[in-house]
Design an enzyme around this catalytic site. Structure first.
Site, PDB file in Angstrom:
ATOM      1  N   ARG A  97       0.831  -1.211   0.000  1.00 21.88           N
ATOM      2  CA  ARG A  97       0.000   0.000   0.000  1.00 21.88           C
ATOM      3  C   ARG A  97       0.864   1.259   0.000  1.00 21.88           C
ATOM      4  O   ARG A  97       0.371   2.348  -0.219  1.00 21.88           O
ATOM      5  CB  ARG A  97      -0.945  -0.008   1.208  1.00 21.88           C
ATOM      6  CG  ARG A  97      -2.051  -1.038   1.031  1.00 21.88           C
ATOM      7  CD  ARG A  97      -3.224  -0.747   1.946  1.00 21.88           C
ATOM      8  NE  ARG A  97      -3.002  -1.263   3.285  1.00 21.88           N
ATOM      9  CZ  ARG A  97      -3.898  -1.190   4.268  1.00 21.88           C
ATOM     10  NH1 ARG A  97      -5.061  -0.628   4.061  1.00 21.88           N
ATOM     11  NH2 ARG A  97      -3.628  -1.688   5.447  1.00 21.88           N
ATOM     12  N   HIS A 131      -0.390  -5.720  -4.346  1.00 24.51           N
ATOM     13  CA  HIS A 131      -1.481  -4.759  -4.109  1.00 24.51           C
ATOM     14  C   HIS A 131      -1.690  -3.864  -5.333  1.00 24.51           C
ATOM     15  O   HIS A 131      -2.817  -3.491  -5.650  1.00 24.51           O
ATOM     16  CB  HIS A 131      -1.191  -3.929  -2.867  1.00 24.51           C
ATOM     17  CG  HIS A 131      -2.296  -2.990  -2.542  1.00 24.51           C
ATOM     18  ND1 HIS A 131      -3.569  -3.425  -2.236  1.00 24.51           N
ATOM     19  CD2 HIS A 131      -2.349  -1.636  -2.526  1.00 24.51           C
ATOM     20  CE1 HIS A 131      -4.343  -2.379  -2.027  1.00 24.51           C
ATOM     21  NE2 HIS A 131      -3.625  -1.278  -2.200  1.00 24.51           N
ATOM     22  N   ASP A 170     -14.025  -1.631  -2.152  1.00 20.73           N
ATOM     23  CA  ASP A 170     -13.608  -0.257  -2.436  1.00 20.73           C
ATOM     24  C   ASP A 170     -13.287  -0.145  -3.924  1.00 20.73           C
ATOM     25  O   ASP A 170     -13.215  -1.150  -4.630  1.00 20.73           O
ATOM     26  CB  ASP A 170     -12.444   0.209  -1.549  1.00 20.73           C
ATOM     27  CG  ASP A 170     -11.197  -0.655  -1.687  1.00 20.73           C
ATOM     28  OD1 ASP A 170     -11.018  -1.317  -2.732  1.00 20.73           O
ATOM     29  OD2 ASP A 170     -10.385  -0.663  -0.749  1.00 20.73           O
ATOM     30  N   LYS A 193     -15.897   3.552  -0.477  1.00 19.50           N
ATOM     31  CA  LYS A 193     -15.265   3.532   0.862  1.00 19.50           C
ATOM     32  C   LYS A 193     -14.441   4.790   1.086  1.00 19.50           C
ATOM     33  O   LYS A 193     -13.729   5.224   0.212  1.00 19.50           O
ATOM     34  CB  LYS A 193     -14.347   2.304   0.978  1.00 19.50           C
ATOM     35  CG  LYS A 193     -13.532   2.257   2.259  1.00 19.50           C
ATOM     36  CD  LYS A 193     -12.613   1.044   2.341  1.00 19.50           C
ATOM     37  CE  LYS A 193     -11.230   1.351   1.819  1.00 19.50           C
ATOM     38  NZ  LYS A 193     -10.278   0.238   2.020  1.00 19.50           N
ATOM     39  N   ARG A 195     -11.718   6.628   4.069  1.00 21.44           N
ATOM     40  CA  ARG A 195     -11.000   6.503   5.343  1.00 21.44           C
ATOM     41  C   ARG A 195     -10.678   7.903   5.848  1.00 21.44           C
ATOM     42  O   ARG A 195     -10.455   8.812   5.064  1.00 21.44           O
ATOM     43  CB  ARG A 195      -9.670   5.768   5.138  1.00 21.44           C
ATOM     44  CG  ARG A 195      -9.785   4.269   4.997  1.00 21.44           C
ATOM     45  CD  ARG A 195      -8.385   3.673   5.131  1.00 21.44           C
ATOM     46  NE  ARG A 195      -8.265   2.341   4.561  1.00 21.44           N
ATOM     47  CZ  ARG A 195      -8.540   1.222   5.191  1.00 21.44           C
ATOM     48  NH1 ARG A 195      -9.014   1.252   6.418  1.00 21.44           N
ATOM     49  NH2 ARG A 195      -8.361   0.053   4.602  1.00 21.44           N
ATOM     50  N   ASP A 221     -11.519  -8.937  -2.148  1.00 24.30           N
ATOM     51  CA  ASP A 221     -10.469  -7.923  -1.975  1.00 24.30           C
ATOM     52  C   ASP A 221      -9.128  -8.641  -2.075  1.00 24.30           C
ATOM     53  O   ASP A 221      -9.050  -9.852  -1.848  1.00 24.30           O
ATOM     54  CB  ASP A 221     -10.606  -7.247  -0.600  1.00 24.30           C
ATOM     55  CG  ASP A 221     -10.078  -5.813  -0.606  1.00 24.30           C
ATOM     56  OD1 ASP A 221      -9.407  -5.421  -1.583  1.00 24.30           O
ATOM     57  OD2 ASP A 221     -10.347  -5.095   0.369  1.00 24.30           O
TER      58      ASP A 221
END
Ligand code: R5P
Length: 315
Positions: A97, A131, A170, A193, A195, A221
């Site tokens: 990430r 990712h 997401d 989504k 955050r 996911d």
């Protein structure tokens, strides 16, 4: 000339490395990897490494930074023992990430990690479901990125669900969810989504896509960490009357509240692979299904060793 292959495991997930070797019908190589009392890591291979085609299996899981260091030291030790070629086999690549500078004054740690692996002396990397696919480009060496999705799809096909809705929890997961829906002959939806900063709590308010009422739904996911992202999506699907809610991911990096969140969420089943060791016994209510990627990794290792096509494995 590179000679026979040898597979070794660090301390991150020896059961996975054992399963890979079982598939390859060969023994796991001998190596000592431990920490001295001052937490300095020591690595010693217990066999001749000269000119061997060496595969070092180490997902970045558990005590992540220690496991990363173990792998780097294993690569260095193999290099200095005159290995012919070294492949870092990283079923789960941590720091995925951290692949861009999306806040001021932060690092791009995935890139830094790629540099470390290269400087240590690795020749290739074998991994699964990064990712972000672009992370491949952080390495100046060949990277084979395996895809677990066809195996996850195969599992859901066997359940004979009626035109399921594959739901991305997401926007980042939307492309994969769309791919999965196409393979399953179903529909796709995604959750909006948000955050707050670096908070691990997700806020999800809307499902964009077809009506989910009385439909079988599959949340997909690439990874689940705290479970916050899927928990928020599950709540929305329940509010909107989904008939069943399956939750699936490639990398089950369940930490912190993840077990409690998933176990109490009243979902139909939880499906994941074995890139990360999971104590399925910790789930009391939710049925779990683990799909092993060890045969896929074993086949890829065999093909890398023999010069076969790796991409042919996951079409
Ligand atoms: C994020 O972009 C990832 O695809 C996952 O949604 C995320 O890593 C899951 O984290 P958590 O389970 O902590 O919400």
């Amino acid at each position: 000339m590179v000679q026979e292959m040898a597979v070794f495991s660090g301390n991150a997930h020896p059961a996975f490395a054992e399963a890979v070797c079982k598939h390859l019908e060969m023994p796991l190589g001998g190596v000592e990897v431990f920490n001295f009392s001052n937490e300095n890591t020591f690595v010693r291979f217990l066999q001749n490494m000269r000119e061997r085609d060496v595969f070092l299996v180490q997902p970045f899981v558990g005590d992540v930074n220690t496991r990363i260091m173990e792998l780097l030291i294993m690569i260095d030790a193999a290099k200095r023992a005159s290995a012919g070629r070294i492949t870092a086999v990283i079923p789960y690549f941590a720091y995925g990430r951290s692949d861009k500078k999306d806040q001021p004054h932060i690092s791009i740690t995935a890139r830094l990690l790629a540099n470390f692996i290269e400087v240590s002396g690795a020749d290739r990397v074998l991994t699964a479901n990064l990712h972000a696919g672009q992370i491949q480009g952080f390495f100046n060496m060949p990277v084979d990125e395996l895809n677990a999705m066809p195996l996850i799809v195969e599992h859901f096909r066997s359940l004979k669900l009626d035109r399921p809705v594959v739901v991305a929890p997401d926007v980042g997961a939307a492309k994969d969810a769309s791919n999965m829906a196409a393979r399953l002959g179903g529909d796709v939806a995604f959750v909006d989504k948000r955050r707050d900063g670096n908070d691990e709590t997700a806020h999800s308010t809307t499902i964009v896509g077809p009506e989910v009422r009385d439909r079988d739904t599959i949340l997909y996911d690439d990874e689940i960490l705290s479970g916050g992202t899927v928990e928020a999506a599950i709540t929305l699907l329940q509010q909107q009357g989904a008939r069943s809610i399956y939750v699936s991911c490639v990398h089950p990096y369940f930490r912190g509240p993840a077990f409690e969140r998933l176990d109490s969420a009243d979902i139909t089943a939880l499906v994941y692979t074995d890139t990360v060791p999971v104590d399925a016994g910790a789930f009391e209510h939710v049925p779990t299904h683990e799909i092993s990627l060890a045969p896929l990794f074993g086949d890829a290792i065999h093909r890398i060793h023999t010069g076969g096509s790796v991409s042919a494995l996951f079409r």
